[in-house]
Design an enzyme around this catalytic site. Structure first.
Site, mmCIF file in Angstrom:
data_model
loop_
_atom_site.group_PDB
_atom_site.id
_atom_site.type_symbol
_atom_site.label_atom_id
_atom_site.label_comp_id
_atom_site.label_asym_id
_atom_site.label_seq_id
_atom_site.Cartn_x
_atom_site.Cartn_y
_atom_site.Cartn_z
ATOM 1 N N ASP A 13 6.695 20.933 10.252
ATOM 2 C CA ASP A 13 6.607 19.442 10.521
ATOM 3 C C ASP A 13 8.093 18.534 10.678
ATOM 4 O OD1 ASP A 13 3.822 19.579 10.450
ATOM 5 O OD2 ASP A 13 3.982 19.037 8.218
ATOM 6 N N LYS A 16 8.977 19.074 15.860
ATOM 7 C CA LYS A 16 9.180 19.916 16.871
ATOM 8 C C LYS A 16 8.499 19.900 18.413
ATOM 9 C CE LYS A 16 7.470 23.267 14.338
ATOM 10 N NZ LYS A 16 7.539 22.615 12.778
ATOM 11 N N ASN A 38 -3.163 26.078 12.518
ATOM 12 C CA ASN A 38 -2.534 25.239 11.187
ATOM 13 C C ASN A 38 -1.269 24.418 11.540
ATOM 14 O OD1 ASN A 38 -0.949 27.461 12.256
ATOM 15 N ND2 ASN A 38 -0.316 28.405 10.352
ATOM 16 N N GLY A 40 0.256 21.291 13.924
ATOM 17 C CA GLY A 40 0.298 19.943 14.252
ATOM 18 C C GLY A 40 1.319 19.364 14.712
ATOM 19 N N HIS A 41 1.250 19.384 16.187
ATOM 20 C CA HIS A 41 2.841 18.847 16.944
ATOM 21 C C HIS A 41 2.449 17.606 17.408
ATOM 22 C CE1 HIS A 41 4.462 23.371 17.140
ATOM 23 N NE2 HIS A 41 3.978 22.591 15.966
ATOM 24 N N THR A 129 -3.961 25.755 5.264
ATOM 25 C CA THR A 129 -4.387 24.653 6.070
ATOM 26 C C THR A 129 -6.164 25.139 6.271
ATOM 27 O OG1 THR A 129 -4.065 25.878 7.952
ATOM 28 C CG2 THR A 129 -2.637 24.025 7.334
ATOM 29 N N ARG A 143 -5.428 46.303 12.260
ATOM 30 C CA ARG A 143 -5.859 46.788 13.568
ATOM 31 C C ARG A 143 -7.373 46.664 13.564
ATOM 32 N NH1 ARG A 143 -2.340 51.871 12.342
ATOM 33 N NH2 ARG A 143 -3.375 51.580 10.357
ATOM 34 N N GLN A 222 5.473 25.878 12.632
ATOM 35 C CA GLN A 222 5.535 26.068 11.235
ATOM 36 C C GLN A 222 7.241 25.943 11.056
ATOM 37 O OE1 GLN A 222 3.125 28.513 11.891
ATOM 38 N NE2 GLN A 222 2.081 26.984 11.819
ATOM 39 N N THR A 299 -4.119 18.213 8.551
ATOM 40 C CA THR A 299 -5.013 18.046 7.482
ATOM 41 C C THR A 299 -4.948 16.681 6.910
ATOM 42 O OG1 THR A 299 -3.210 18.912 6.032
ATOM 43 C CG2 THR A 299 -4.619 20.355 6.638
ATOM 44 N N GLY A 300 -3.871 15.772 7.144
ATOM 45 C CA GLY A 300 -3.708 14.713 6.576
ATOM 46 C C GLY A 300 -3.252 14.431 5.135
ATOM 47 N N ARG A 301 -3.092 15.713 4.606
ATOM 48 C CA ARG A 301 -2.513 15.792 3.279
ATOM 49 C C ARG A 301 -1.201 15.061 3.253
ATOM 50 N NH1 ARG A 301 -2.592 21.997 1.939
ATOM 51 N NH2 ARG A 301 -1.794 22.053 4.141
ATOM 52 N N ARG A 303 2.770 14.730 2.288
ATOM 53 C CA ARG A 303 3.602 15.784 2.295
ATOM 54 C C ARG A 303 4.375 15.577 1.118
ATOM 55 N NH1 ARG A 303 4.788 14.857 8.546
ATOM 56 N NH2 ARG A 303 3.292 16.112 9.549
ATOM 57 N N ASP A 331 15.771 7.476 11.263
ATOM 58 C CA ASP A 331 15.609 6.167 11.067
ATOM 59 C C ASP A 331 14.580 5.897 9.659
ATOM 60 O OD1 ASP A 331 13.697 7.663 12.745
ATOM 61 O OD2 ASP A 331 12.221 6.073 12.254
HETATM 62 P P1 GDP Z 1 6.020 19.294 14.286
HETATM 63 O O1 GDP Z 1 4.960 20.060 13.470
HETATM 64 O O2 GDP Z 1 7.289 19.966 14.051
HETATM 65 O O3 GDP Z 1 5.742 18.814 15.632
HETATM 66 O O4 GDP Z 1 6.158 17.779 13.501
HETATM 67 P P2 GDP Z 1 4.827 16.723 13.019
HETATM 68 O O5 GDP Z 1 4.285 16.225 14.515
HETATM 69 O O6 GDP Z 1 3.926 17.761 12.374
HETATM 70 O O7 GDP Z 1 5.478 15.636 12.152
HETATM 71 C C1 GDP Z 1 6.586 14.897 12.747
HETATM 72 C C2 GDP Z 1 5.977 13.636 12.439
HETATM 73 O O8 GDP Z 1 7.112 12.700 12.537
HETATM 74 C C3 GDP Z 1 5.180 12.995 13.642
HETATM 75 O O9 GDP Z 1 4.426 12.024 13.169
HETATM 76 C C4 GDP Z 1 5.979 12.662 14.502
HETATM 77 O O10 GDP Z 1 5.328 11.420 15.390
HETATM 78 C C5 GDP Z 1 7.196 11.749 13.867
HETATM 79 N N1 GDP Z 1 8.583 11.802 14.417
HETATM 80 C C6 GDP Z 1 9.407 12.825 15.064
HETATM 81 N N2 GDP Z 1 10.350 12.423 15.403
HETATM 82 C C7 GDP Z 1 10.713 11.152 14.785
HETATM 83 C C8 GDP Z 1 11.794 10.326 14.291
HETATM 84 O O11 GDP Z 1 12.879 10.459 14.849
HETATM 85 N N3 GDP Z 1 11.389 9.151 13.747
HETATM 86 C C9 GDP Z 1 10.282 9.021 13.072
HETATM 87 N N4 GDP Z 1 10.065 7.670 12.539
HETATM 88 N N5 GDP Z 1 9.248 9.569 13.350
HETATM 89 C C10 GDP Z 1 9.222 10.916 13.906
HETATM 90 P P1 IMO Z 2 3.804 22.851 12.141
HETATM 91 O O1 IMO Z 2 3.733 23.674 13.315
HETATM 92 C C1 IMO Z 2 3.558 22.294 7.771
HETATM 93 C C2 IMO Z 2 1.835 25.378 5.435
HETATM 94 C C3 IMO Z 2 0.571 25.037 4.706
HETATM 95 C C4 IMO Z 2 0.575 26.222 3.675
HETATM 96 C C5 IMO Z 2 1.397 27.457 4.146
HETATM 97 C C6 IMO Z 2 -0.016 28.285 4.491
HETATM 98 O O2 IMO Z 2 2.995 21.661 12.351
HETATM 99 O O3 IMO Z 2 5.069 22.538 11.615
HETATM 100 P P2 IMO Z 2 -1.698 28.486 6.472
HETATM 101 O O4 IMO Z 2 -2.769 27.688 6.963
HETATM 102 O O5 IMO Z 2 -0.674 28.840 7.684
HETATM 103 O O6 IMO Z 2 -2.441 29.736 5.640
HETATM 104 O O7 IMO Z 2 -0.967 27.843 5.426
HETATM 105 O O8 IMO Z 2 1.895 27.075 5.263
HETATM 106 N N1 IMO Z 2 1.862 24.959 6.981
HETATM 107 C C7 IMO Z 2 2.498 24.294 7.506
HETATM 108 N N2 IMO Z 2 3.047 23.085 6.811
HETATM 109 N N3 IMO Z 2 3.697 22.572 9.310
HETATM 110 C C8 IMO Z 2 2.960 23.358 9.818
HETATM 111 O O9 IMO Z 2 2.719 23.467 11.099
HETATM 112 C C9 IMO Z 2 2.177 24.254 8.790
HETATM 113 N N4 IMO Z 2 1.445 25.268 9.033
HETATM 114 C C10 IMO Z 2 1.202 25.843 7.967
HETATM 115 O O10 IMO Z 2 0.588 23.932 4.444
HETATM 116 O O11 IMO Z 2 1.389 25.706 2.921
HETATM 117 MG MG MG Z 3 3.383 19.496 12.395
#
Ligand code: GDP
Ligand code: IMO
Ligand code: MG
Length: 423
Positions: A13, A16, A38, A40-41, A129, A143, A222, A299-301, A303, A331
């Site tokens: 998170d 990326k 798992n 969420g981008h 997740t 396998r 991840q 998952t909405g959990r 962080r 920011d």
């Molecule tokens: P990813 O899994 O690495 O793609 O990241 P996620 O999308 O799960 O979580 C990143 C969160 O931060 C998302 O809600 C993005 O919209 C938000 N985000 C990304 N870059 C920035 C930033 O520079 N500032 C703020 N405030 N939010 C950001």
């Molecule tokens: P992105 O790509 C943050 C965490 C889960 C759990 C552990 C194992 O959005 O960054 P899994 O479902 O893979 O068996 O869970 O890894 N986890 C993540 N945490 N961002 C993710 O993906 C994650 N994918 C899995 O919360 O702790």
């Molecule tokens: Mg994510």
């Protein structure tokens, strides 16, 4: 032309998805190499938020090829939902999207097993997740998995049933039943949908692109601290999230890899269980969570939030050979008088290390922080990196000096446009 790889340096998170979307126009293809639903981008542009789980984050650029690589575990039900949402939003994804026939299929019974095994762990649960990731990769390594290409075989139904029967015996070991009957019709209709997509040997597709002089951005999911080998085991995911995973997850030789983008927040978060040495359990942690809207995209959990951890980052940088860092969500720290940076760890006997202690040692070590002044001003409207407040520039330069890698992007908001490129 090369393959550049983008990886998360923390516990996922990091932002990326946003950066892949920003960089994608300079590439011919974007390819996901591991993980599955798992992930969420999140991407923001034109006032709309998009969350992608399995679809590569280059999908919004119509001239770019998007590849789901063989290292991915694919849930057809989630995939169809994602693609339907893109269709509803007017995105024409069909001609540019290719899926590896060697990617593993997530079955409803994998999801059921994920839940059953998490429940069986009781207090030691991973915080998965519950998308079926662990059980699907177990079948791959054992396998016994089904692959995307298998949906084209005449006996797919029987292979499916064999897998479910096997999974039922695993569930029975925990005195449980799979209870997936109500999910199967949807699964098979999603499999029908999948059959109509471009299922190919993506390793040939990608290597052909390289031969033609095209460039590829490999999108990691991840983060390095969730890597199956180097993460905080056993509180990790089940795939190689580091740069090496791009080779096995796409079929690309290491010599093609050029840049490695390491994505890190200006602070740190983790969702799920496991060690997080710089976690804040106080009002400051709450403030970061509120300002950063730190709730999981999948998952909405909520962080868990804490300060940036240099020993952990240095470890990730070493594993990945990071050539440039992108510092996200600066920011979010706008309102803080002081920002803390964990520079090293100290044991009870006073010994110090700037390496990441292992899991056992972490129980007895504490992070040592350096305080840096905050900037107490809004970064949101800033478009010129030269105009960033001097306290933030000092912070960035301090990180560069202690990580020994340049920070080329500072991100100051979720939108595509809130991305400052540094020379
Ligand atoms: P990813 O899994 O690495 O793609 O990241 P996620 O999308 O799960 O979580 C990143 C969160 O931060 C998302 O809600 C993005 O919209 C938000 N985000 C990304 N870059 C920035 C930033 O520079 N500032 C703020 N405030 N939010 C950001
Ligand atoms: P992105 O790509 C943050 C965490 C889960 C759990 C552990 C194992 O959005 O960054 P899994 O479902 O893979 O068996 O869970 O890894 N986890 C993540 N945490 N961002 C993710 O993906 C994650 N994918 C899995 O919360 O702790
Ligand atoms: Mg994510």
């Amino acid at each position: 032309m090369p393959v550049d790889v983008l990886v998360g340096l923390q516990w996922g998170d990091e932002g990326k998805g946003k950066i892949v979307d920003v960089l994608a126009p300079t590439y011919d293809a974007v390819a996901r190499f591991q993980g599955g639903p798992n992930a969420g981008h999140t991407l923001y542009f034109d006032g709309v938020k998009h969350v992608l789980h399995q679809v590569p984050s280059g999908i919004f650029h119509s001239h770019i090829i998007n590849v789901v690589g063989n290292g991915v575990v694919l849930d057809p039900v989630v995939f169809r939902q994602e693609l339907q949402k893109l269709t509803d939003r007017g995105i024409d994804w069909a001609k540019n999207l290719y899926i590896s026939r060697k990617a593993q299929l997530i079955l409803p019974s994998h999801r059921a097993l994920d839940r059953i095994s998490e429940e069986a762990r009781g207090g030691g649960k991973i915080g998965s997740t519950l998308k079926g990731i662990g059980p699907t990769y177990q079948d791959k390594i054992g396998r016994t998995g089904l692959r995307v290409g298998d949906v084209l075989l005449p006996d797919f139904q029987e292979r499916y049933q064999e897998a479910v029967d096997r999974h039922a015996t695993l569930a029975a070991f925990h005195n449980r039943e799979l209870e997936i009957e109500s999910l199967e019709a949807d699964f098979f209709s999603a499999v029908d949908f999948l059959r109509a997509l471009q299922l190919v040997d993506t390793e040939y597709l990608l290597n052909d692109l390289l031969q033609q002089g095209k460039s590829i951005l490999a999108e990691g999911a991840q983060g390095s601290m969730l890597d199956i080998d180097f993460g905080t085991y056993p509180f990790v995911t089940s795939s190689s999230t580091i740069v090496a995973g791009a080779c096995t997850g796409l079929g690309i030789a290491p010599r093609h890899i050029d840049k490695v983008y390491g994505i890190s927040k200006a602070y740190c978060t983790r969702v799920g269980s496991g060690p997080f040495p710089t976690e804040l359990h106080d009002a400051v942690g709450e403030q970061i969570r509120a300002a950063g809207r730190e709730f999981g995209a999948t998952t909405g959990r909520p962080r868990r939030c804490g300060w940036i951890d240099l020993p952990a980052l240095r470890y990730s940088i070493m594993l990945n050979g990071v050539t440039e860092i992108h510092l996200m969500k600066a920011d979010v720290l706008d309102e803080f008088d002081e920002i803390q940076v964990c520079t090293h760890y100290r044991a009870a006997d006073g010994t110090e290390t700037d390496q990441l202690p292992d899991y056992a040692a972490l129980q007895t070590m504490v992070p040592v922080y350096k305080a840096m002044p905050g900037w107490r001003t809004s970064l949101q409207e800033i478009t010129d990196p030269e105009k960033l407040p001097k306290e933030l520039l000092t912070y960035v330069e301090f990180l560069e000096e202690h990580l020994n890698v340049p920070i080329r992007i500072v991100s100051v908001g979720p939108d595509r446009v809130s991305t400052l490129h540094r020379a």
